[in-house]
Structure formats: C-alpha cells, structure tokens
Write a protein that holds these residues in place. Structure first.
Motif, PDB file in Angstrom:
ATOM      1  N   TYR A   1       0.905  22.626 -46.085  1.00 19.16           N
ATOM      2  CA  TYR A   1       0.345  23.028 -44.790  1.00 19.16           C
ATOM      3  C   TYR A   1       1.385  22.895 -43.696  1.00 19.16           C
ATOM      4  O   TYR A   1       2.151  21.941 -43.688  1.00 19.16           O
ATOM      5  CB  TYR A   1      -0.842  22.124 -44.423  1.00 19.16           C
ATOM      6  CG  TYR A   1      -2.176  22.619 -44.935  1.00 19.16           C
ATOM      7  CD1 TYR A   1      -2.809  23.697 -44.317  1.00 19.16           C
ATOM      8  CD2 TYR A   1      -2.785  21.984 -46.001  1.00 19.16           C
ATOM      9  CE1 TYR A   1      -4.038  24.128 -44.773  1.00 19.16           C
ATOM     10  CE2 TYR A   1      -4.017  22.411 -46.463  1.00 19.16           C
ATOM     11  CZ  TYR A   1      -4.651  23.487 -45.841  1.00 19.16           C
ATOM     12  OH  TYR A   1      -5.855  23.909 -46.278  1.00 19.16           O
TER      13      TYR A   1
ATOM     14  N   ASP B   1      -5.527  23.141 -34.900  1.00 20.41           N
ATOM     15  CA  ASP B   1      -4.365  22.897 -34.047  1.00 20.41           C
ATOM     16  C   ASP B   1      -4.781  22.768 -32.587  1.00 20.41           C
ATOM     17  O   ASP B   1      -4.336  21.859 -31.880  1.00 20.41           O
ATOM     18  CB  ASP B   1      -3.340  24.027 -34.204  1.00 20.41           C
ATOM     19  CG  ASP B   1      -2.423  23.802 -35.396  1.00 20.41           C
ATOM     20  OD1 ASP B   1      -2.225  22.624 -35.747  1.00 20.41           O
ATOM     21  OD2 ASP B   1      -1.919  24.785 -35.964  1.00 20.41           O
TER      22      ASP B   1
ATOM     23  N   PHE C   1      -4.673  29.703 -30.482  1.00 17.85           N
ATOM     24  CA  PHE C   1      -4.513  29.030 -31.788  1.00 17.85           C
ATOM     25  C   PHE C   1      -3.379  28.008 -31.788  1.00 17.85           C
ATOM     26  O   PHE C   1      -2.940  27.566 -32.849  1.00 17.85           O
ATOM     27  CB  PHE C   1      -4.261  30.038 -32.928  1.00 17.85           C
ATOM     28  CG  PHE C   1      -5.476  30.803 -33.371  1.00 17.85           C
ATOM     29  CD1 PHE C   1      -6.649  30.136 -33.722  1.00 17.85           C
ATOM     30  CD2 PHE C   1      -5.453  32.186 -33.472  1.00 17.85           C
ATOM     31  CE1 PHE C   1      -7.762  30.838 -34.154  1.00 17.85           C
ATOM     32  CE2 PHE C   1      -6.565  32.889 -33.898  1.00 17.85           C
ATOM     33  CZ  PHE C   1      -7.727  32.215 -34.229  1.00 17.85           C
ATOM     34  N   THR C   2      -2.824  27.658 -30.608  1.00 20.32           N
ATOM     35  CA  THR C   2      -1.678  26.729 -30.608  1.00 20.32           C
ATOM     36  C   THR C   2      -2.062  25.389 -29.974  1.00 20.32           C
ATOM     37  O   THR C   2      -2.977  25.303 -29.167  1.00 20.32           O
ATOM     38  CB  THR C   2      -0.476  27.292 -29.824  1.00 20.32           C
ATOM     39  OG1 THR C   2      -0.814  27.338 -28.435  1.00 20.32           O
ATOM     40  CG2 THR C   2      -0.097  28.674 -30.296  1.00 20.32           C
ATOM     41  N   ARG C   3      -1.308  24.358 -30.358  1.00 23.29           N
ATOM     42  CA  ARG C   3      -1.557  23.023 -29.813  1.00 23.29           C
ATOM     43  C   ARG C   3      -1.291  22.977 -28.321  1.00 23.29           C
ATOM     44  O   ARG C   3      -2.079  22.414 -27.556  1.00 23.29           O
ATOM     45  CB  ARG C   3      -0.635  22.002 -30.489  1.00 23.29           C
ATOM     46  CG  ARG C   3      -1.017  21.752 -31.893  1.00 23.29           C
ATOM     47  CD  ARG C   3      -0.222  20.616 -32.490  1.00 23.29           C
ATOM     48  NE  ARG C   3      -0.548  20.609 -33.901  1.00 23.29           N
ATOM     49  CZ  ARG C   3      -0.371  19.574 -34.696  1.00 23.29           C
ATOM     50  NH1 ARG C   3       0.150  18.463 -34.223  1.00 23.29           N
ATOM     51  NH2 ARG C   3      -0.703  19.637 -35.957  1.00 23.29           N
TER      52      ARG C   3
ATOM     53  N   GLU D   1       3.890  32.725 -43.345  1.00 25.43           N
ATOM     54  CA  GLU D   1       3.913  32.700 -41.890  1.00 25.43           C
ATOM     55  C   GLU D   1       3.162  31.510 -41.299  1.00 25.43           C
ATOM     56  O   GLU D   1       3.361  31.169 -40.144  1.00 25.43           O
ATOM     57  CB  GLU D   1       3.374  34.014 -41.324  1.00 25.43           C
ATOM     58  CG  GLU D   1       1.856  34.209 -41.389  1.00 25.43           C
ATOM     59  CD  GLU D   1       1.352  34.651 -42.756  1.00 25.43           C
ATOM     60  OE1 GLU D   1       2.162  34.727 -43.685  1.00 25.43           O
ATOM     61  OE2 GLU D   1       0.143  34.897 -42.895  1.00 25.43           O
ATOM     62  N   SER D   2       2.273  30.893 -42.061  1.00 25.65           N
ATOM     63  CA  SER D   2       1.555  29.738 -41.513  1.00 25.65           C
ATOM     64  C   SER D   2       1.439  28.658 -42.577  1.00 25.65           C
ATOM     65  O   SER D   2       1.675  28.903 -43.767  1.00 25.65           O
ATOM     66  CB  SER D   2       0.153  30.157 -41.067  1.00 25.65           C
ATOM     67  OG  SER D   2      -0.614  30.516 -42.197  1.00 25.65           O
ATOM     68  N   GLY D   3       1.079  27.475 -42.130  1.00 24.56           N
ATOM     69  CA  GLY D   3       0.915  26.365 -43.061  1.00 24.56           C
ATOM     70  C   GLY D   3      -0.176  26.673 -44.076  1.00 24.56           C
ATOM     71  O   GLY D   3      -0.051  26.360 -45.261  1.00 24.56           O
TER      72      GLY D   3
END
Lengths: 343, 508, 320
Positions: C320, C223, C192-194, C36-38
């Motif tokens: 990643y 991020d 948690f997002t850019r 689900e994530s890098g």
C-alpha cells in the motif's frame, strides 16, 4: 517618506484587492476575521491563511526572481515532492534534524542548478527547460518513496509543519523569514538590480559587463531552495511524503501570485512584497471558499472569477482611471515611435 | 500618351515617426526597363521610402504617380494591385508550402470551388520556365536554396504586379554564381520593361547591374545620377557626405604632437576573426582618438566587437602596457578598463525600464560585483553629477530611460562608461539618430575626454565627424583594414579615395 | 558441492515436469494498469499471492497506464496460449477487437476492478467493488453508532466529478436517509489527498464554531481522514471521541489511527479482486459453470473491535 509613499503606491492595488477579498469573505462567513488564542497558540481563519499560504508564498519568492530574469520555473511543484520525499526518507531512517534539513535544502538547490544549466548554459527556453524536471521530478520522488505515502513519527520535524513558537505557527516564521532574507539579499546587495537589468535587456546588460549567466544560475538556485523549504513544510504538515500530490500544480499558483503582484512576465522590475501579497490573495480565496460553504463544484469558477477581477483592476487602462499610474503612457507611445524611425 | 510619363514618380515625400523626421522632401523617379539602385547608410531612409512606395507605411506628405496618374497605395495589397511588388531580404514566402502553393497563395486557380491543383502546377511550371528554372513545383519551398527561393519570390511578385519590382538586399546571402544568375533574371525583366528598384550595399554590384542610382542621407535626397556618369569616388562621397568641412581639425599642425603622446599603451597585433574581420594591427596611445571609417558592411562594427571581446578573436594578441591580455568577453574588456557604446542603442545599450540613474551606474556596479553594491546616496551623486555635466534632459534621474530622447539616452550610455573611468572608450556611431545640438555636444565631449588622457576609438559613417575628432583614421573595405590616414592625409577626400581603393596611401 | 548442484538441478527439472503434467495447474495472464497508487500495488501483490496459493502460474504485465501496452500484453498472452486472462482495464472503451481474438482462441477473460463498454459475451465476468454500496455501509454504520442523537456531519469529498466521489457521496446519503437526526452540514473536496483533507478540515472546524458542533467526519478515502485527524488534534479536540471519523478504503495507516482510538470505522475496498476471479474461473473450467456477469466484492466494515493493529500488520506488507 518619499520612499514610503512610492512603496505604498506600488503595493496599493494588491493591498486594496486583498482587503476587499477579506471583507467579502467576512460578510459570507461571520467570525472569519476573529483571531483568538487557543492552547497557547493563535487561532482563526486569518491564521490559517498565513499558515496555508506558506508553500505558495515560498515558491512565489523564488518564482518572482526567476520571472524577473525573464524566465519561468515550472519544476518547483515537483521539487517540493522530491525534497519532501528526501526529508521523509532521512527522518524515518533516523537521521538528525539538522542533517535532514541540510540535505533537503541541498537537493532543492541542486534541482535549481540543474535548471540553471539548461537555461543559462545550454540556452534552452526556460518554459521547456523547467518542464523537464516538472515531468521527471514526480517520478524521481516516487522512486525515493518507493511509490507509497512515506509516513514518519518525528515530532521535531513535524513541528516544521504544525508546531508553533510563541503562539505563532512555525510555517509563518519560515516563509516570512525566507522572504525577508532573500528580499534583503536582493536589495541590500546589487543582486536585485543586476537581475532586473538582465531580465529587461540581457544583451545590453552583458555588454555593460553584467554576468548574466551567474545571475540566471542564482535565480533558479534560489527558486529550488524555496521549493525545498516548502517541500519540508508540506511533508511535516501531514507527517508523510506524498510523491503524487505534494506541491501538485503549486507552480501555477506561484506564477499567478507573481502576476497578481504586478511583476511582468516579460521580466524586469520585480517586487517580492507585492508577489507575497499576491500569494496571500490566492490563499485567502482558497480558504474563503472552504469556509463559505459553497459546493465544491464552484471552487475553480469562483477562484478564476475573482482573479479575473483582480487582474482587470490592475490593467493599465483601469489603473489610469483610478490614478495609480500617471499619464506616462503617452510618452511611452512616443518612444515606441522613435524605435520604428531608427530602424 | 502614358509613354511620356515615368513609370513611377514620387515627389516631395515626407514621413516622420512621432515627431522625429525619417524622410524629408524626397523625390524619386523610376523609368520603365530601368534598374535603379537606392543607396545610403543605415538610417538614411531607404527602407522608409520603399515602405511608403509599397504601401507598408503611409506618407505624411508628397505625391506618388504611377504612369502619370496619382496613386495612393494604402496597404501592401493595394500596392500589389497597382503593379508594385516587393521581395524582402528575408524572402517573404512560406517554407512549409510547396513552390506552386507559394506562387499562387491567395489566388489559387479554382474549379467547382475546389483548388485546381493540376492547373496550378502547370501554370507554376510555365511561370518559372520564363526565369530558366525547371524544378519540381510540388516540392516544399524549404527544399530549395535561398537563391532559388528568391527567384520564386521574384516570379510571384512580377506575376502578381508586373510593373515595378522592389528588391531589398537581394544578394545579401547569395554566392557569386547565384548573384550572376539573379542578375541574368533582372536583366531579362529589364528587357521586358519592368522597372526595378534595388537596395544593396555592394557597390561592385551596383556598377554591374544598375542603370541609375539615387542616394539618400539622413532622410534627405542627396542626388540621383546615371551610373555611367558617376565615378565610384563621387558615389562614395555622396553616400558619406562632405558638407561640414569647416569643422575639420587642423591636422597640418599635428604630426609632431602625436608622437609626443608617447608609446602606444594598447596594442592589437594580427588581431582578427575568420568571417568577421581580417587580421589587423592597431596601436592606441593615451589621449588619442582613432577613427574607423568604411561603408556599411565593411567590418566597422565587427572591429569594435573584436576590440571589446563581444566576438572572440581567433588570431593575434592584445597587449596593454606591454603585458599580454586576453579579451575574450565584455567582462574581460571591462576588467581592462575598456568601455563600449554600441551602435544599436535600443537593443544593445539602454536597459529601458530602469531609471536613468540605474543605467548610469550599471557598468560600474557590474564591475564591482553583486556583493559590493553602490549605495543609493552614491548612485544619486554619480547620476546627478553626470546628468549635470552631460546636460542630460530631463534632469530626472528616476525617470525610466526609455522615456528619454535618443540623444539623451546616448549621453546616459556615455555616462555609464565615464563613471567606470575607462582607459579606452569605443564609440560605435555615437551621433546616429540624435539631434544636432546633442551631436555637437558629444563631439566636444570626445575632444575633452582625450585631452584628459583617455583613448578613444570612434566608428562613424559621418566622415566630417571623423576628420573633426580623430587623430588617425583606419579605413575598412570588404572586412579588411585597407589604409591608415593621419596628418595631412586625413581629409574626407582621402578617406573616400581609400574606401574606393584609389588612394595612394603614402607610408604613414 | 558439485553433487549438491546437480541434485538441485535434477530436482528443479523434476518439479517443472511435475507441474507440467499436472492437469490442475493453470497458466493465467494478468494485465495490470500500473502502480499509480498504493491500493493498485496492493492489488498486484494480493493477485500474485492468490495465484500462488492455488498453484496457478501467473504471467504479469505492467501497462504503465497505457491501453496500447495492455492490448499488446493480451495479444502476447493469447500467443503463449494461456488458460485465462485477467485485465484491470485502464479505460472503458476500445477493447472489442482484442477480446474477440481471445474469444476465438477460447480463452476466458475476467475484468478486475473496473468495467468496460464492450458486449458482455466478450468476457466471462467482471469482479469489482460497488462504490455506492461502500458509501452506504459507511452511512449505515454512522446511523447505528449515533443512535437517536442529533449529529452534524462534515464530508470530505474525493476529486470533484470523479466517479468514486459521486458514488460514495450518493451511497452515504442513502445510508443515513432513514436517520433524520443526521445531517451533512458541510461538504467540500479534499482531492483524495492528506494535505487538502487537513486544510479543508481546518476550515470546517473554524466555520462550525471551533469544531464543537461537528459530530462526525465522513471522508471518501482514508488519506483525507488521516489529514482531518491531524487538523482535529491541532484544534485541540480528540478525533474518534469528540468527532467521529468514518472513511473508505481500509489502507494500513487508518488502522494505526484506529488502534490509537483516533478513527472509528473504515469500509474496505478490497485489493483482493483476484480471489473471487480465480474461484469463478476454476468453477467455469471444471464444470463449465457460467458465473454472473458481475461479481461484487465484499465491502467489509472495520471498526476498533476488529483488532486494528493486527489488520495493520497484515496489510503493511501488501505494498500500500
């Protein structure tokens, strides 16, 4: 003159709500309303609102049309992710800007046409039909980015998100321009009129020769196109395509903006301008919360609270009180009665 | 002592909805052990009367007596408690419950506060056995046919109420055998002294099962007769009415002029659709009004749907000016300059939230396509001119059409087609549910339009209306064109005879 | 040509025989949550690398975020008679039954990355990072870096209410407790997002006098820090110089920024949970040495002094 006053009457509740919200925020956060020029570019929280509103404003334009047809488009958040992923992939593979833009827009329109097929041809309920792409879309976007945040370093494409022209940030041009073009397309041609007729009474419109299917297709295609532009802005803004988070839940903000803008979810009469003011109201709340310094635990409660107030103020009961609507409700009731009688 | 009174008696019942009268001064009497058919065309007031008797609506005027004492059923539960039970066309049971649960819903036998399933099952079995039904009462209702569900619904209604049973179109979705079974049940209930009111549009069935009929028309009582004294012809004329004969067109003078109108410009040959209307031939000349007559359910509207491409014909051809055309959709029909004012004005005609002006230009705009908009100046001009010439009131083109009265809505829909300058205009019940003044205006307009060379097809259940405006009348019965009347045959009596199947239709 | 094929086949058979007889060689099952994530993808890559390095045969199962898939995979490993099982558990509860089955077969189980609510005797050990400690490392670095100067810090929190957001906030506050000159003036969630990191940072800059008063950004993940760096640049300030950037995770992109001098420090949430796990496992199998019930992974601090471009190159291929 009468045209102008009628417009003003239609937009008054939204404009008043926006003004009050901006006023309250400026009391909490001094300097909120200040706009200055910095590095040859307009600078200030108001400008932030206009820039940050770009994705939701673009989605709102498409969503307004879809809702006018008595539909709903839940897939546009995922379409943002797909088109962002496509754009980032093409840019990092070295394609030229026009190619990247054209392909991304094409992918967005294709997504809209897919929804159109499900809704107009297969007659699936719009909420279900678009749910399919809403769920599958992020998976598709992840396949394209291979599960990572796909970053790129291309200043011309990045300018779509963070560049400026004549001091005004480019995202503002993009959403205002798109809204203008689509708004004119709706009102200078008969598209808007026919879409309204279809949304109010699809059967009656069809019997009058209106090609309801074509109109549904065009509404969903425009919605997909708007999502594609939003997807490019979001991607250009952070110089990367984040398939998991790009446009996440933005479709709900767009629906909210349309509702705040006073277009009925039952379809029919629509106003893109009012919906856009709705989008600005939502973004003002978002930005206002950020500059106000409240702890983040309160974000959603504050947002929900303000929106409840705005919607309550727009409810027919309160509007009658303030005189935005005249006493036409009585005759509406009367009309309802005759419907019963002719059964 | 109560034996001297009728089982159920309603006197002077009146009901209006927001100023528009749906029932006026209607009397209705039901005896014990009687099957009483309630007849009338759409909008005659049958449903309204039934809903008043069963407590769904409150009456505005009149009195209801049950076994001689005055009652006032204020809601469905009260009516049930009084002994009046109803079974609607869409059987009002719950498909996802078992048969037994349906029979005892809301009154389940209890033991120690819990539902006593065994007693419920046994009592259900016994109850259904009286109707000759031996089925698994623990199976879901949805596993049984409509016919069986109907008997279950009747069993529940009779068990619950027991004196009066009201059946709304009970045979609409049954086949011949199932109808026979249902009638056996009804006859048995009649033996038991239950009074049964049945609404139906199948006249054969009325003659088979009913003892008495009451006919309503336009919200008024036409009459109530014993079926044995009522020939079919008289019944049909009661239903369709014949009071306005003085405005009948002078057809004796006409036969010559019809042929003068020249060759038919629109021809349908062997045109039909399975399950809708049997194949028919229809020629329409310029400036001619063709009437379509028949009882409810005879295929009147279905014929219109075929002509306008709403339903797709599966046999036959259509030709216009000698050229074959395909009319597979309303768009195609409109492209051939057809227009259609539907019977269901609210659902199929008006676009409620749009203004009168928008409604008037809708068909024209649709035909021009979205890229060639009608300018607002043009729209204003068109709307104003038709608001004036058709006397649409109030004369406010910007008002949403839903706020207009029925007659004015109808005029606006007519205007919608007139702006497209059609060669053929199909009008399905153009005067239904509108006031007398607008009624006469619309008839006058039909005459004016055909004198200008437009062809019209007029469907109506008002026979005087048809004989007044039509040059020829096609008569339908049982989804089939059974006769074509013109010249001196074209009278209300002639139409009634044709519908009843006793008219000697000489070669036209 | 034919000869070469035969030779290759023979070699392959020999090789497999050799590994079969080798007493050293272990077979370990690894039930991963998904991708689900890098970071999760990197953990999978590193686990495979660590297994290869030690000559361990790794049987990998991707559960696609579903506990039932994980339980199925674990039962499969038991049936295949593996020597040990690694689990990155998707949820904290519902593991007792399947862990008992493993225990009955004497197969040791090691938890990676997350802990569960089961009796501690059902698994050998858990290898996880300490989120509070990560925050503390970040805070202590900042305290040391600014010295005695006054410093206004803005904080970009993770998703409101998530455990990394709560713990990393708590740890950071502990880390700067001693330094009264450092104050957190604004704290908002960037999810948690850019995108949100950038948007929130923009508003922080507006709210704090155009950003000149802000001395440092503490972001709960890299991020958001990357988003904040862009916001700072667009406001006409120099990230890393005018405003210091410290964050957590150590994903490759932050090292690129660090190499450009736009980020100052990051605390690694290592994707190498398997290394310590294999070490503990080998010690246990060889000497029956019971490891502690919790093995804390290293929360390594990276700064510009650690040759960020080299770290970037090393991390880039991990997925990643």
């Amino acid at each position: 003159m009468t045209w102008f006053t009628r417009r003003l009457r239609r937009l008054a509740p939204q404009l008043v709500a926006l003004a009050i919200i901006l006023g309250i925020i400026s009391l909490i956060a001094p300097g909120f309303l200040t706009v200055s020029v910095q590095n040859g570019r307009l600078y200030g929280s108001l400008i932030d609102i206009l820039v940050r509103a770009a994705p939701v404003a673009l989605l709102t334009v498409g969503m307004t049309l879809v809702i006018a047809t008595r539909g709903i488009d839940l897939s546009i958040g995922a379409v943002i992710a797909i088109c962002g992923a496509v754009a980032a992939t093409l840019i990092s593979d070295g394609y030229s800007l026009p190619v990247v833009i054209a392909v991304s827009l094409g992918v967005g329109i294709a997504c809209g046409l897919w929804n159109g097929v499900l809704v107009a041809v297969l007659d699936i309920q719009p909420i279900i039909a678009t749910l399919i792409l809403m769920v599958a879309g992020r998976g598709i976007a992840q396949l394209i980015t291979e599960g990572v945040i796909l970053t790129f370093n291309d200043d011309t494409f990045a300018a779509l998100g963070s560049g400026s022209l004549a001091g005004i940030p480019i995202p503002i041009y993009l959403w205002v321009g798109t809204a203008l073009v689509i708004g004119l397309l709706m009102r200078r041609t008969a598209l808007g009129f026919l879409i309204e007729a279809t949304g109010i009474n699809r059967r009656a419109a069809s019997l009058a020769g209106v090609r309801a299917r074509f109109l549904l297709f065009s509404a969903y295609a425009i919605s997909g196109l708007c999502a594609a532009i939003a997807g490019m802005i979001v991607t250009a803004d952070i110089r990367g395509a984040d398939a998991n988070n790009a446009g996440l839940w933005l479709e709900l903000d767009a629906i909210l903006a349309v509702v705040v803008g006073g277009t009925s979810l039952n379809g029919g009469r629509f106003s893109i301008t009012a919906s856009l003011i709705g989008a600005l109201i939502i973004q003002s709340i978002n930005t206002g919360i950020l500059v106000s310094g409240f702890p983040p635990e309160f974000n959603l409660i504050i947002k929900a609270g303000i929106i409840i107030v705005v919607l309550t103020l727009q409810s027919p009961a309160i509007m009658t009180l303030f005189g935005f609507i005249k006493a036409s409700r009585r005759s509406e009731k009367l009309n309802h009665g005759t419907k019963e009688a002719t059964r | 002592m109560s034996a001297s009174h009728a089982l159920l008696e309603a006197r002077g019942i009146g009901k209006s909805f927001f100023g528009i009268s749906a029932l006026e001064d209607v009397d209705f009497t039901l005896e014990r052990g009687e099957i009483h058919a309630l007849l009338g065309e759409n909008g005659a007031g049958k449903s309204t009367l039934i809903k008043i008797l069963t407590g769904v609506y409150r009456r505005d005027r009149g009195t209801i007596y049950l076994e001689g004492s005055e009652v006032s059923p204020d809601d469905v539960a009260a009516a049930q408690a009084l002994g009046i039970g109803t079974v609607y066309q869409e059987v009002n049971l719950l498909e996802n419950l078992t048969v037994a649960e349906n029979l005892f819903l809301g009154r389940q036998p209890r033991r120690f506060g819990m539902i006593d399933r065994r007693s419920m099952r046994d009592r259900s079995k016994a109850l259904l056995a009286r109707y000759g039904l031996d089925i698994d009462v623990d199976a879901l209702l949805s596993s049984y046919s409509v016919a069986i569900r109907q008997i279950i619904a009747i069993a529940r209604a009779v068990d619950l109420s027991g004196k009066v049973l009201v059946l709304d179109e009970p045979t609409a979705s049954l086949d011949a055998n199932e109808v026979k079974g249902l009638f056996t049940v009804l006859r048995q209930l009649r033996e038991d002294g239950v009074g049964i009111v049945i609404i139906t549009h199948f006249l054969d069935q009325v003659y088979e099962i009913a003892d008495r009929v009451t006919v309503l028309r336009n919200g008024r009582l036409v009459g109530s007769r014993a079926i044995s004294e009522l020939p079919r012809l008289d019944l049909i004329s009661m239903m369709l009415g014949r009071e306005l004969q003085h405005i009948t067109r002078d057809h004796q003078a006409e036969p010559e002029t019809i042929d003068d109108r020249g060759a038919p410009s629109i021809q349908f040959q062997n045109y039909g659709k399975k399950g809708s209307v049997a194949p028919f031939d229809l020629d329409i000349r310029p400036g001619e009004v063709v009437g379509i007559a028949g009882l409810l359910g005879s295929g009147r509207s279905e014929t219109a749907f075929l002509l306008f491409g709403i339903d797709r014909a599966d046999s036959g051809t259509a030709t216009i000016d000698g050229k074959d055309v395909s009319i597979a959709s309303p768009e195609a029909a409109i492209a051939n300059r057809f227009g259609f004012c539907p019977e269901e004005r609210k659902t199929d005609g008006i676009v409620g939230d749009l203004s009168v002006a928008d409604n008037i230009v809708l068909a024209l705009q649709a035909r021009r396509g979205w890229m060639r908009p009608i300018s607002s100046a043009q729209k204003r001009e068109l709307a104003d001119s038709f608001i004036k010439s058709l006397d649409i009131r109030p004369a406010d083109r910007e008002r949403p059409i839903k706020f207009l009265s029925g007659g004015n809505q109808q005029k606006a829909i007519l205007a919608r087609w007139l702006v497209t300058e059609p060669r053929l205009l199909i009008l399905d019940e153009p005067t239904r549910g509108i006031d007398i003044g607008a009624h006469a205006e619309i008839l006058k307009m039909i005459e004016r339009l055909c004198s200008e060379g437009m062809s019209l097809v007029v469907i109506s259940s008002e026979l005087e209306e048809l004989t007044a405006v039509a040059h020829r009348v096609i008569v339908l019965s049982d989804r089939r064109h059974v006769a074509e009347l013109s010249g001196r045959q074209l009278t209300t009596d002639g139409i009634i005879r044709a519908i009843a199947g006793t008219g000697e239709t000489e070669a036209a | 040509m034919k000869k070469a094929l035969v030779a290759a086949a023979a070699a392959a058979i020999l090789a497999s025989l050799a590994s079969g007889v080798s007493a050293q060689s272990l077979t370990v099952g690894f039930s991963q949550i998904g991708s689900e994530s890098g970071w999760r993808a990197a953990e999978t890559t590193v686990t495979k690398q660590e297994a290869e390095k030690r000559g361990v045969t790794l049987k990998f199962a991707d559960a696609q975020q579903k506990q039932e898939n994980q339980i199925k995979a674990i039962r499969g490993f038991i049936a295949q008679g593996v020597d040990a099982i690694l689990i990155a558990p998707v949820v904290a509860t519902g593991w007792d039954a399947v862990l008992k089955e493993a225990k009955e077969e004497n197969i040791p189980v090691i938890l990676l990355d997350r802990e569960i609510e089961s009796p501690k005797d059902l698994y050998l050990t858990a290898v996880t990072s300490d989120q509070v400690f990560e925050g503390k490392v970040a805070g202590e670095w900042l305290a040391k870096d600014v010295g005695s100067k006054d410093c206004k810090v803005v904080e970009l929190q993770g998703t409101t209410g998530s455990s990394p957001a709560i713990n990393r906030k708590k740890g950071f506050e502990e880390g700067i407790k001693a330094a009264s000159n450092i104050k957190i003036v604004r704290s908002q969630t960037g999810d948690f997002t850019r995108t949100k990191g950038k948007e929130v940072m923009e508003s922080f800059i507006k709210a704090e006098g155009g950003g000149k008063d802000i001395c440092a950004v503490y972001a709960h993940n890299d991020d958001m820090a990357v988003g904040a760096i862009q916001a700072i640049k667009e406001a006409g300030l120099k990230p890393g110089t005018d405003i210091k950037i410290v964050s957590i995770d150590a994903v490759p992109d932050i090292f690129q920024a660090m190499a450009k001098g736009e980020a100052n420090a990051t605390v690694e949430l290592t994707p190498n949970m398997a290394g310590p796990a294999f070490d503990a496992l080998e010690a246990y199998l060889k000497d029956k040495k019971e490891p502690p019930k919790w093995i804390q992974t290293e929360s390594k601090l990276y700064t510009a002094a650690d040759d960020p471009m080299k770290v970037y190159e090393a991390k880039k291929g991990l997925g990643y």
